[in-house]
Scaffold this motif. Structure first.
Motif, PDB file in Angstrom:
ATOM      1  N   GLY A  43       0.812  -1.219   0.000  1.00 22.66           N
ATOM      2  CA  GLY A  43       0.000   0.000   0.000  1.00 22.66           C
ATOM      3  C   GLY A  43       0.842   1.264   0.000  1.00 22.66           C
ATOM      4  O   GLY A  43       0.517   2.238  -0.688  1.00 22.66           O
ATOM      5  N   GLN A  44       1.922   1.267   0.772  1.00 24.55           N
ATOM      6  CA  GLN A  44       2.802   2.432   0.819  1.00 24.55           C
ATOM      7  C   GLN A  44       3.519   2.634  -0.506  1.00 24.55           C
ATOM      8  O   GLN A  44       3.747   3.764  -0.940  1.00 24.55           O
ATOM      9  N   VAL A  45       3.873   1.535  -1.179  1.00 25.36           N
ATOM     10  CA  VAL A  45       4.531   1.641  -2.481  1.00 25.36           C
ATOM     11  C   VAL A  45       3.548   2.177  -3.521  1.00 25.36           C
ATOM     12  O   VAL A  45       3.874   3.070  -4.307  1.00 25.36           O
ATOM     13  N   MET A  46       2.323   1.674  -3.494  1.00 24.24           N
ATOM     14  CA  MET A  46       1.333   2.087  -4.486  1.00 24.24           C
ATOM     15  C   MET A  46       0.875   3.535  -4.288  1.00 24.24           C
ATOM     16  O   MET A  46       0.558   4.226  -5.243  1.00 24.24           O
ATOM     17  N   SER A  47       0.853   4.005  -3.053  1.00 25.48           N
ATOM     18  CA  SER A  47       0.412   5.379  -2.787  1.00 25.48           C
ATOM     19  C   SER A  47       1.577   6.366  -2.692  1.00 25.48           C
ATOM     20  O   SER A  47       1.358   7.553  -2.505  1.00 25.48           O
ATOM     21  N   ASP A  48       2.791   5.879  -2.805  1.00 22.38           N
ATOM     22  CA  ASP A  48       4.007   6.701  -2.696  1.00 22.38           C
ATOM     23  C   ASP A  48       4.094   7.428  -1.355  1.00 22.38           C
ATOM     24  O   ASP A  48       4.734   8.468  -1.247  1.00 22.38           O
ATOM     25  N   SER A  49       3.462   6.890  -0.307  1.00 23.78           N
ATOM     26  CA  SER A  49       3.482   7.564   0.990  1.00 23.78           C
ATOM     27  C   SER A  49       4.805   7.390   1.735  1.00 23.78           C
ATOM     28  O   SER A  49       5.092   8.155   2.640  1.00 23.78           O
ATOM     29  N   GLY A  50       5.619   6.431   1.336  1.00 18.56           N
ATOM     30  CA  GLY A  50       6.882   6.216   2.025  1.00 18.56           C
ATOM     31  C   GLY A  50       8.097   6.699   1.265  1.00 18.56           C
ATOM     32  O   GLY A  50       9.236   6.420   1.656  1.00 18.56           O
ATOM     33  N   LEU A  51       7.882   7.434   0.186  1.00 13.39           N
ATOM     34  CA  LEU A  51       9.015   7.854  -0.657  1.00 13.39           C
ATOM     35  C   LEU A  51      10.017   8.744   0.063  1.00 13.39           C
ATOM     36  O   LEU A  51      11.221   8.573  -0.098  1.00 13.39           O
ATOM     37  N   LYS A  52       9.538   9.690   0.858  1.00 14.54           N
ATOM     38  CA  LYS A  52      10.457  10.609   1.551  1.00 14.54           C
ATOM     39  C   LYS A  52      11.337   9.852   2.536  1.00 14.54           C
ATOM     40  O   LYS A  52      12.537  10.097   2.622  1.00 14.54           O
ATOM     41  N   LYS A  53      10.742   8.927   3.278  1.00 17.25           N
ATOM     42  CA  LYS A  53      11.530   8.163   4.254  1.00 17.25           C
ATOM     43  C   LYS A  53      12.467   7.186   3.542  1.00 17.25           C
ATOM     44  O   LYS A  53      13.576   6.946   4.001  1.00 17.25           O
ATOM     45  N   LEU A  54      12.027   6.639   2.417  1.00 15.55           N
ATOM     46  CA  LEU A  54      12.890   5.757   1.635  1.00 15.55           C
ATOM     47  C   LEU A  54      14.079   6.541   1.098  1.00 15.55           C
ATOM     48  O   LEU A  54      15.216   6.073   1.156  1.00 15.55           O
ATOM     49  N   GLU A  55      13.835   7.741   0.613  1.00 15.57           N
ATOM     50  CA  GLU A  55      14.923   8.578   0.098  1.00 15.57           C
ATOM     51  C   GLU A  55      15.908   8.930   1.205  1.00 15.57           C
ATOM     52  O   GLU A  55      17.124   8.872   1.011  1.00 15.57           O
ATOM     53  N   ALA A  56      15.400   9.268   2.387  1.00 13.43           N
ATOM     54  CA  ALA A  56      16.277   9.581   3.519  1.00 13.43           C
ATOM     55  C   ALA A  56      17.117   8.364   3.903  1.00 13.43           C
ATOM     56  O   ALA A  56      18.311   8.489   4.201  1.00 13.43           O
ATOM     57  N   ALA A  57      16.507   7.188   3.871  1.00 10.02           N
ATOM     58  CA  ALA A  57      17.233   5.956   4.196  1.00 10.02           C
ATOM     59  C   ALA A  57      18.301   5.660   3.145  1.00 10.02           C
ATOM     60  O   ALA A  57      19.390   5.187   3.472  1.00 10.02           O
ATOM     61  N   MET A  58      17.991   5.948   1.875  1.00 10.58           N
ATOM     62  CA  MET A  58      18.976   5.732   0.807  1.00 10.58           C
ATOM     63  C   MET A  58      20.166   6.676   0.952  1.00 10.58           C
ATOM     64  O   MET A  58      21.305   6.289   0.693  1.00 10.58           O
ATOM     65  N   LYS A  59      19.900   7.921   1.358  1.00 11.58           N
ATOM     66  CA  LYS A  59      20.996   8.873   1.590  1.00 11.58           C
ATOM     67  C   LYS A  59      21.883   8.397   2.730  1.00 11.58           C
ATOM     68  O   LYS A  59      23.100   8.514   2.676  1.00 11.58           O
ATOM     69  N   GLU A  60      21.261   7.872   3.779  1.00 14.81           N
ATOM     70  CA  GLU A  60      21.980   7.447   4.970  1.00 14.81           C
ATOM     71  C   GLU A  60      22.712   6.118   4.778  1.00 14.81           C
ATOM     72  O   GLU A  60      23.728   5.866   5.417  1.00 14.81           O
ATOM     73  N   HIS A  61      22.203   5.270   3.884  1.00 11.59           N
ATOM     74  CA  HIS A  61      22.778   3.932   3.665  1.00 11.59           C
ATOM     75  C   HIS A  61      23.080   3.724   2.174  1.00 11.59           C
ATOM     76  O   HIS A  61      22.400   2.959   1.489  1.00 11.59           O
TER      77      HIS A  61
END
Length: 146
Positions: A43-61
């Motif tokens: 659901g989060q992938v389909m609604s793009d609701s987790g994109l900001k946190k995913l991007e922050a995690a990608m920057k950090e890791h």
């Protein structure tokens, strides 16, 4: 160690060698929970609701990799793939026809990091909260004029 029976050899031949924590591997798209930085539900992938946190995690890791659920349509995974390309993070799409999972994407390592909280908590959008308060105020005003 115990001796293997004929049935054990046949089962390994048909299904492959049994992996430890197989239930975890099925749920988390082939990886273990202890290796995950962040996990997004379908659901989060389909609604793009987790994109900001995913991007922050990608920057950090930056050394992590992204695994996405192949049962989710390509159009919903486009943003996640673009983020992975932006931060030079390798990504893979996994489609398991035998097992179903509620996980849409995971950012993971090949080794254990034992992160406590890997899921994004669902937050109610501020706009919806504001609309609810406005509608209740309007309802009260309407009642005065009836």
């Amino acid at each position: 160690m115990t001796k293997k029976s004929v049935d054990d050899y046949l089962t390994e031949g048909i299904h492959g060698v049994r992996l430890p924590k197989e239930g975890e591997r099925i749920r988390f798209l082939g990886t273990l929970r202890e290796r995950i930085v962040i996990a997004l539900t379908i659901g989060q992938v389909m609604s793009d609701s987790g994109l900001k946190k995913l991007e922050a995690a990608m920057k950090e890791h930056p050394k992590a990799r992204l695994i996405m659920n192949g049962h989710v349509s390509y159009r919903f995974l486009k943003e996640e793939k673009a983020l992975a390309a932006k931060y030079n993070i390798p990504y893979t799409t996994v489609t398991d026809e035998e097992n179903k999972t509620d996980i849409g994407a995971v950012l993971t390592y090949d080794y254990a990091i034992d992160k406590e909280e890997i899921f994004i908590k669902e937050e109610e959008p501020i706009e919806e909260q504001q609309e609810e308060t406005e509608s209740t105020i309007l309802d009260k005003i309407k009642k005065w004029f009836r």
